[in-house]
Design a protein around this motif. Structure first.
Motif, short mmCIF file in Angstrom:
data_model
loop_
_atom_site.label_atom_id
_atom_site.label_comp_id
_atom_site.label_asym_id
_atom_site.label_seq_id
_atom_site.Cartn_x
_atom_site.Cartn_y
_atom_site.Cartn_z
N LEU A 1 25.05 15.81 23.26
CA LEU A 1 25.89 15.02 24.16
C LEU A 1 27.12 14.50 23.42
CD1 LEU A 1 23.30 12.78 26.08
CD2 LEU A 1 24.75 14.55 27.07
N CYS B 1 13.99 8.07 26.82
CA CYS B 1 14.35 8.59 25.50
C CYS B 1 14.47 7.40 24.56
CB CYS B 1 15.67 9.35 25.59
SG CYS B 1 16.20 10.21 24.09
N THR C 1 23.61 12.58 19.81
CA THR C 1 24.89 12.01 20.21
C THR C 1 25.70 11.73 18.95
OG1 THR C 1 23.75 9.88 20.37
CG2 THR C 1 24.16 11.06 22.43
N ASN D 1 16.37 10.62 20.15
CA ASN D 1 17.82 10.75 20.01
C ASN D 1 18.21 10.36 18.58
OD1 ASN D 1 20.63 9.25 21.89
ND2 ASN D 1 20.67 10.63 20.16
N ASN E 1 18.03 5.40 27.86
CA ASN E 1 17.94 5.71 26.43
C ASN E 1 17.87 4.39 25.68
OD1 ASN E 1 17.98 7.52 24.17
ND2 ASN E 1 20.15 7.09 23.86
N ARG F 1 15.22 15.85 20.33
CA ARG F 1 15.53 16.33 21.67
C ARG F 1 16.95 16.01 22.12
NH1 ARG F 1 13.98 20.41 23.88
NH2 ARG F 1 15.08 19.56 25.68
N ARG F 2 17.59 15.04 21.48
CA ARG F 2 18.93 14.64 21.92
C ARG F 2 19.75 14.21 20.70
NH1 ARG F 2 20.48 10.16 26.63
NH2 ARG F 2 22.08 9.06 25.48
N HIS G 1 16.52 16.43 28.82
CA HIS G 1 15.86 15.75 27.71
C HIS G 1 14.49 16.35 27.37
CE1 HIS G 1 18.92 12.71 28.53
NE2 HIS G 1 18.59 12.11 27.41
N LEU H 1 19.37 18.73 23.59
CA LEU H 1 20.54 18.26 24.32
C LEU H 1 21.56 17.68 23.33
CD1 LEU H 1 22.02 17.58 26.96
CD2 LEU H 1 20.68 15.46 27.07
#
Length: 270
Positions: A19, A180, A226, A204, A146, A223-224, A11, A17
């Motif tokens: 996912l 996060c 999904t 995220n 998260n 940074r993330r 992260h 990242l």
């Protein structure tokens, strides 16, 4: 412990990242085969796969059992989507966090909205994040938490309050122990860039057709990323297409175009 530390580092260091969200062990193995270093689960996808609607219609025990089936069949870190924590109180959230660790996952999503899509009271929301962190600390595992805020969920708040409330909650959740902050229902680059600047935590964002692509999101400082239930829904869309083709045309085109050979799956799942 090693998986939790690895997931935490993903992260904050290296590339953004990405996912994929798995809903069962099979989908998880497919994502790992594609080269992803960690996975998330999708609570809606798991619910749909069990024949339930989303929104904690699946019990905590059923959800954790599904998570465990995934963690037992992959070697990468897994973070579990546990919706709103399966209970409104901090104690209920703490129990869910302990269950996540027992199921073999090393991360957890926690939402701040209730079943009617209304936000939990601010102070209660912060206490719920803190309870999850304290439960993980007591267990001796740095669970990657998260914290999701649904400030942008349609109908949760007037549009002119959404951004400020997302920032307020995101920073408060970070201070309460979140690693996060997840802000779904945002797709425009300008808002995402402002969130990155004003929320003092890795951000995220949901990867979706109406959002910037992955390269653009990384350039904005996300940074993330999904994908929620979208991969599972796309898979169900393929099943529907296949069923309609059989019923309406009597042909096998979908099977021929998209089916993975039996031998290849036998090798993958061996």
């Amino acid at each position: 412990m090693d998986k939790a530390v690895t997931l935490g580092k993903l992260h904050t260091t290296g590339p953004m990242l990405v996912l994929p969200n798995a809903w069962d062990a099979g989908s998880a193995r497919i994502f790992v085969e594609a080269g992803f270093p960690a996975l998330a689960t999708t609570s809606a996808g798991i619910a749909f796969s069990l024949g339930y609607a989303d929104g904690e219609r699946v019990s905590r025990a059923e959800m954790l059992a599904a998570v465990a089936r995934i963690t037992q069949r992959v070697s990468v870190p897994v973070t579990a989507d546990m919706e709103a924590g399966f209970g409104a109180t901090p104690d209920a959230v703490a129990e869910t966090a302990r269950g996540v660790l027992a199921a073999g996952a090393v991360g957890m999503n926690l939402e701040d909205s209730e079943e009617d899509d209304q936000l939990f009271d601010f102070d209660r929301s912060v206490a719920r994040v803190q309870a999850a962190r304290e439960a993980a600390t007591a267990a001796g595992v740095p669970l990657v938490l998260n914290a999701r805020t649904d400030a942008f969920h349609p109908g949760a708040l007037p549009p002119d309050r959404q951004f400020a409330e997302a920032v307020r909650r995101g920073n408060a959740y970070r201070a309460a122990g979140a690693d996060c902050v997840f802000v779904p229902f945002v797709g425009d680059s300008g808002t995402i860039e402002r969130l990155v600047k004003e929320i003092d935590a890795p951000l995220n964002i949901l990867g979706a057709p109406d959002a910037p692509n992955l390269t653009a999101l990384e350039a904005l400082g996300v940074r993330r990323v999904t994908f929620g239930s979208a991969p599972m829904r796309a898979t169900l869309g393929l099943v529907r297409r296949m069923a309609r083709e059989w019923k309406e045309k009597g042909t096998y085109g979908t099977l021929g175009a998209y089916g993975i050979p039996f031998k290849e799956l036998q090798q993958l799942f061996a």
